[in-house]
Design a protein around this motif. Structure first.
Motif, PDB file in Angstrom:
ATOM      1  N   ALA A   1      -1.582  -4.505  13.491  1.00  0.00           N
ATOM      2  CA  ALA A   1      -1.250  -3.915  12.237  1.00  0.00           C
ATOM      3  C   ALA A   1      -1.064  -5.532  11.439  1.00  0.00           C
ATOM      4  O   ALA A   1      -1.635  -5.658  10.576  1.00  0.00           O
ATOM      5  N   SER A   2      -0.089  -6.400  11.910  1.00  0.00           N
ATOM      6  CA  SER A   2       0.039  -7.940  11.553  1.00  0.00           C
ATOM      7  C   SER A   2      -1.378  -8.527  10.619  1.00  0.00           C
ATOM      8  O   SER A   2      -1.113  -9.031  10.481  1.00  0.00           O
ATOM      9  N   GLU A   3      -2.379  -7.978  11.554  1.00  0.00           N
ATOM     10  CA  GLU A   3      -3.554  -9.138  11.555  1.00  0.00           C
ATOM     11  C   GLU A   3      -4.650  -8.361  10.906  1.00  0.00           C
ATOM     12  O   GLU A   3      -5.945  -8.723  10.170  1.00  0.00           O
ATOM     13  N   ILE A   4      -4.702  -6.519  11.452  1.00  0.00           N
ATOM     14  CA  ILE A   4      -6.449  -6.358  10.383  1.00  0.00           C
ATOM     15  C   ILE A   4      -5.242  -5.022   9.380  1.00  0.00           C
ATOM     16  O   ILE A   4      -6.533  -3.877   9.133  1.00  0.00           O
ATOM     17  N   LEU A   5      -4.643  -4.139   9.456  1.00  0.00           N
ATOM     18  CA  LEU A   5      -3.390  -3.356   8.486  1.00  0.00           C
ATOM     19  C   LEU A   5      -4.218  -2.965   7.175  1.00  0.00           C
ATOM     20  O   LEU A   5      -4.924  -2.053   7.102  1.00  0.00           O
ATOM     21  N   ASP A   6      -4.548  -3.949   6.465  1.00  0.00           N
ATOM     22  CA  ASP A   6      -4.801  -4.055   4.823  1.00  0.00           C
ATOM     23  C   ASP A   6      -6.011  -3.772   4.913  1.00  0.00           C
ATOM     24  O   ASP A   6      -6.752  -3.176   4.128  1.00  0.00           O
ATOM     25  N   LYS A   7      -6.973  -4.358   5.558  1.00  0.00           N
ATOM     26  CA  LYS A   7      -8.513  -4.440   5.910  1.00  0.00           C
ATOM     27  C   LYS A   7      -8.894  -2.628   6.115  1.00  0.00           C
ATOM     28  O   LYS A   7      -9.742  -2.750   5.450  1.00  0.00           O
ATOM     29  N   VAL A   8      -7.776  -2.789   7.342  1.00  0.00           N
ATOM     30  CA  VAL A   8      -8.292  -0.952   7.842  1.00  0.00           C
ATOM     31  C   VAL A   8      -8.583  -0.337   6.759  1.00  0.00           C
ATOM     32  O   VAL A   8      -9.203   1.361   6.012  1.00  0.00           O
ATOM     33  N   VAL A   9      -6.686   0.366   6.407  1.00  0.00           N
ATOM     34  CA  VAL A   9      -6.814   0.690   4.857  1.00  0.00           C
ATOM     35  C   VAL A   9      -7.700   0.828   3.729  1.00  0.00           C
ATOM     36  O   VAL A   9      -8.235   1.596   3.143  1.00  0.00           O
ATOM     37  N   ALA A  10      -7.980  -0.205   3.154  1.00  0.00           N
ATOM     38  CA  ALA A  10      -8.829  -0.233   2.368  1.00  0.00           C
ATOM     39  C   ALA A  10     -10.465   0.155   2.579  1.00  0.00           C
ATOM     40  O   ALA A  10     -11.207   0.182   2.024  1.00  0.00           O
ATOM     41  N   ALA A  11     -10.649   0.372   4.238  1.00  0.00           N
ATOM     42  CA  ALA A  11     -11.979   0.149   4.333  1.00  0.00           C
ATOM     43  C   ALA A  11     -12.402   2.376   4.523  1.00  0.00           C
ATOM     44  O   ALA A  11     -13.754   2.440   4.978  1.00  0.00           O
ATOM     45  N   VAL A  12     -10.631   2.620   4.003  1.00  0.00           N
ATOM     46  CA  VAL A  12     -11.015   4.504   4.039  1.00  0.00           C
ATOM     47  C   VAL A  12     -11.016   5.084   2.737  1.00  0.00           C
ATOM     48  O   VAL A  12     -10.044   4.487   2.669  1.00  0.00           O
ATOM     49  N   PRO A  13     -11.961   5.205   2.121  1.00  0.00           N
ATOM     50  CA  PRO A  13     -12.233   5.844   0.395  1.00  0.00           C
ATOM     51  C   PRO A  13     -11.246   6.940   0.791  1.00  0.00           C
ATOM     52  O   PRO A  13     -10.786   8.002   1.603  1.00  0.00           O
ATOM     53  N   LYS A  14     -11.120   7.366  -0.178  1.00  0.00           N
ATOM     54  CA  LYS A  14      -9.883   8.289  -0.875  1.00  0.00           C
ATOM     55  C   LYS A  14      -8.856   8.450  -0.093  1.00  0.00           C
ATOM     56  O   LYS A  14      -8.452  10.140   1.143  1.00  0.00           O
TER      57      LYS A  14
ATOM     58  N   GLU B   1      -5.271   9.339   1.560  1.00  0.00           N
ATOM     59  CA  GLU B   1      -4.079   9.839   1.334  1.00  0.00           C
ATOM     60  C   GLU B   1      -3.063   9.473   1.656  1.00  0.00           C
ATOM     61  O   GLU B   1      -1.748   9.431   0.948  1.00  0.00           O
ATOM     62  N   GLY B   2      -2.483   8.506   3.045  1.00  0.00           N
ATOM     63  CA  GLY B   2      -1.534   7.942   3.474  1.00  0.00           C
ATOM     64  C   GLY B   2      -2.038   7.750   4.723  1.00  0.00           C
ATOM     65  O   GLY B   2      -3.094   8.190   5.377  1.00  0.00           O
ATOM     66  N   HIS B   3      -1.456   6.612   5.634  1.00  0.00           N
ATOM     67  CA  HIS B   3      -1.300   5.802   6.432  1.00  0.00           C
ATOM     68  C   HIS B   3       0.028   5.920   7.272  1.00  0.00           C
ATOM     69  O   HIS B   3       1.099   5.996   6.399  1.00  0.00           O
ATOM     70  N   THR B   4      -0.102   5.995   8.455  1.00  0.00           N
ATOM     71  CA  THR B   4       1.782   5.678   9.278  1.00  0.00           C
ATOM     72  C   THR B   4       1.420   4.813  10.333  1.00  0.00           C
ATOM     73  O   THR B   4       0.058   4.524  10.817  1.00  0.00           O
ATOM     74  N   VAL B   5       2.411   3.687  10.219  1.00  0.00           N
ATOM     75  CA  VAL B   5       2.111   2.550  11.765  1.00  0.00           C
ATOM     76  C   VAL B   5       3.096   3.378  12.462  1.00  0.00           C
ATOM     77  O   VAL B   5       3.945   3.312  12.165  1.00  0.00           O
ATOM     78  N   VAL B   6       2.699   3.596  14.042  1.00  0.00           N
ATOM     79  CA  VAL B   6       3.760   3.124  14.810  1.00  0.00           C
ATOM     80  C   VAL B   6       3.489   2.844  16.020  1.00  0.00           C
ATOM     81  O   VAL B   6       2.675   2.345  16.298  1.00  0.00           O
ATOM     82  N   PRO B   7       4.673   2.280  16.631  1.00  0.00           N
ATOM     83  CA  PRO B   7       4.339   1.299  17.889  1.00  0.00           C
ATOM     84  C   PRO B   7       3.964   1.914  19.441  1.00  0.00           C
ATOM     85  O   PRO B   7       3.868   2.849  19.450  1.00  0.00           O
ATOM     86  N   PHE B   8       2.911   0.991  19.526  1.00  0.00           N
ATOM     87  CA  PHE B   8       2.564   1.495  20.645  1.00  0.00           C
ATOM     88  C   PHE B   8       3.341   1.998  21.546  1.00  0.00           C
ATOM     89  O   PHE B   8       2.871   2.390  22.818  1.00  0.00           O
TER      90      PHE B   8
END
Length: 449
Positions: A424-437, A439-446
């Motif tokens: 998440a520390s490396e790509i989460l922001d880019k992944v969130v931006a890649a999903v238009p519309k 509604e929300g995101h959740t980060v869970v530990p592996f």
């Protein structure tokens, strides 16, 4: 005794005999003398969804205990007997089925089946073996966290089926397994392993008459009892686009799963959707393979597929790109999904995929165990009677019109779940931006349960 049989005709002229084993148990026989082996499948009509609340993994633990000791034999003696007979025994627990798989050389069929009858009919459930198996099962779950694809599958199931039995894991969770007692296991055995819920299959070097006799003996090893009633409502369609990011350190490769609800085998548009989905991601020359692998080299493997269960199950797109390619890959997959829903498939694409499915179908029925597997799947999942036997006819009947109508009816590009396993520390922001519309995101530990 004259076997009570009927035939289930399969494609290309093969047939599987259905036999009555008494007490509600039924059997299937697919005879073949190609090799001197016999495959045996002993199934019950219930699976992981039937585990009591808070006791995830109970049925699988109970079924695994069958090999850990039975009347007159310890676990080690059972394993030695299987080896001496040249046999193999495995286990598969699905959402709504549980199966014990065996295979043995023809000349040892009788003693092997006698052993199976004792294993399923007279387990001892020794406390020391149960404690050992609990520890092993917990260790297996912890080890599985090294498998990113397994982590993605678990997260996808939980996100797509929240508050539904399909979200449960057959393997259970460490906390649920550690709480299970011998009384729990005994109760599960008495509930699930009854003759009326039994379906037994035989494939290979065995006659219908032999299967009738041996199957009746196996069924008689279990007591009478009521069938398990599964509380299995239709799962709801996801609302909006939701992202679950499974955070795992130092991931150079990611796992992407994108999906929503798909279809039921009973739906009139099931086979049209099967064909359309294969156009999207079902072959080496599919749209997804061309765009994601061939043109961009983002993922060695990528696909789209439908799952079949007793209730409407998943439509799933998958890819496994490098971390730097994860966000653009998600964006591309979503664009492709939107185009798939809005524009459908072309007549040329559909003609190709129908020919592919028809011609490759021979490899789905080229062995007796595969043909038996189709008969068992139809029985255990309650598929339409002609689902497999008229598979080729169903595929040939698909038209561009009903294929595209099925996509618009069943698949929503706006109501879906997106699963990513990465750092998440490396790509989460880019992944969130890649999903238009989104509604929300959740980060869970592996390593969450």
């Amino acid at each position: 005794m004259t076997p009570k049989t009927s035939s289930t005709s399969a494609a290309h002229g093969a047939s599987t005999a259905r036999i009555d084993l008494g007490g509600g148990a039924i059997g299937f026989v697919e005879t073949s003398s190609v090799v001197p082996l016999v495959s045996i499948v002993i199934s019950v009509r219930s699976g992981a969804v039937a585990d009591p609340q808070g006791k995830d993994g109970l049925l699988r633990l109970t079924a695994r205990m069958l090999r850990r000791g039975c009347k007159g034999m310890t676990s080690a003696q059972i394993e030695n007997a299987i080896d001496c007979l040249g046999g193999e025994v495995g286990l598969d627990i699905g959402p709504t089925t549980a199966s014990l798989h065996g295979q043995v050389i023809r000349r040892n069929l009788e003693p092997f089946c006698d052993l199976l009858a004792t294993i399923i009919g007279n387990p001892t459930f020794a406390e020391d073996e149960l404690a050992r198996l609990r520890r092993e099962s917990v260790a297996e779950i912890l080890d599985s966290r090294d498998n990113d694809r397994a982590l993605a599958s678990i997260a996808f199931r939980r996100a797509l089926f929240p508050d539904h039995p399909y979200a449960r894991s057959a393997a259970g969770r460490p906390s649920s397994l550690e709480s299970l007692t011998r009384d729990d296991v005994l109760a599960a055995y008495k509930r699930h392993f009854v003759r009326s819920d039994l379906v037994i299959g035989f494939a290979g070097a065995i006659t219908v008459e032999e299967a009738q006799r041996i199957g009746t003996k196996l069924a008689s090893a279990l007591p009478d009892g009521p069938q398990v009633t599964l509380d299995l409502p239709e799962p709801p369609v996801p609302s909006g686009r939701k992202l679950v990011f499974v955070d795992k350190p130092e991931r150079t490769q990611t796992q992407i799963l994108i999906g929503t609800l798909g279809t039921r085998a009973e739906d009139d548009d099931h086979f049209p959707l099967v064909c359309a989905t294969a156009v999207l991601g079902g072959t080496f020359t599919s749209r997804m393979m061309r765009e994601i692998r061939s043109k961009r080299g983002w993922s060695y493997g990528t696909s789209a597929r439908l799952s079949i269960e007793r209730r409407r199950h998943a439509f799933l797109m998958s890819a496994f790109p490098a971390a730097n390619d994860c966000a653009p890959c998600i964006s591309l997959e979503l664009d492709m999904l939107e185009k798939f829903v809005s524009d459908g498939v072309t007549p040329r694409e559909l003609s190709f995929i129908k020919n592919y499915l028809v011609r490759s179908h021979a490899f789905e029925i080229d062995t007796a165990p595969k043909r038996l597997g189709q008969a068992l799947e139809s029985e255990l999942l309650g598929l339409p009677e002609d689902y497999h036997s008229r598979y080729l006819d169903h595929v040939r009947a698909v038209t561009p019109e009903n294929a595209n109508a099925s996509v618009k009816t069943r698949i929503s590009a706006d109501n879906l779940v997106v699963i990513v396993v990465g750092t998440a520390s490396e790509i989460l922001d880019k992944v969130v931006a890649a999903v238009p519309k989104l509604e929300g995101h959740t980060v869970v530990p592996f390593d969450r349960e």
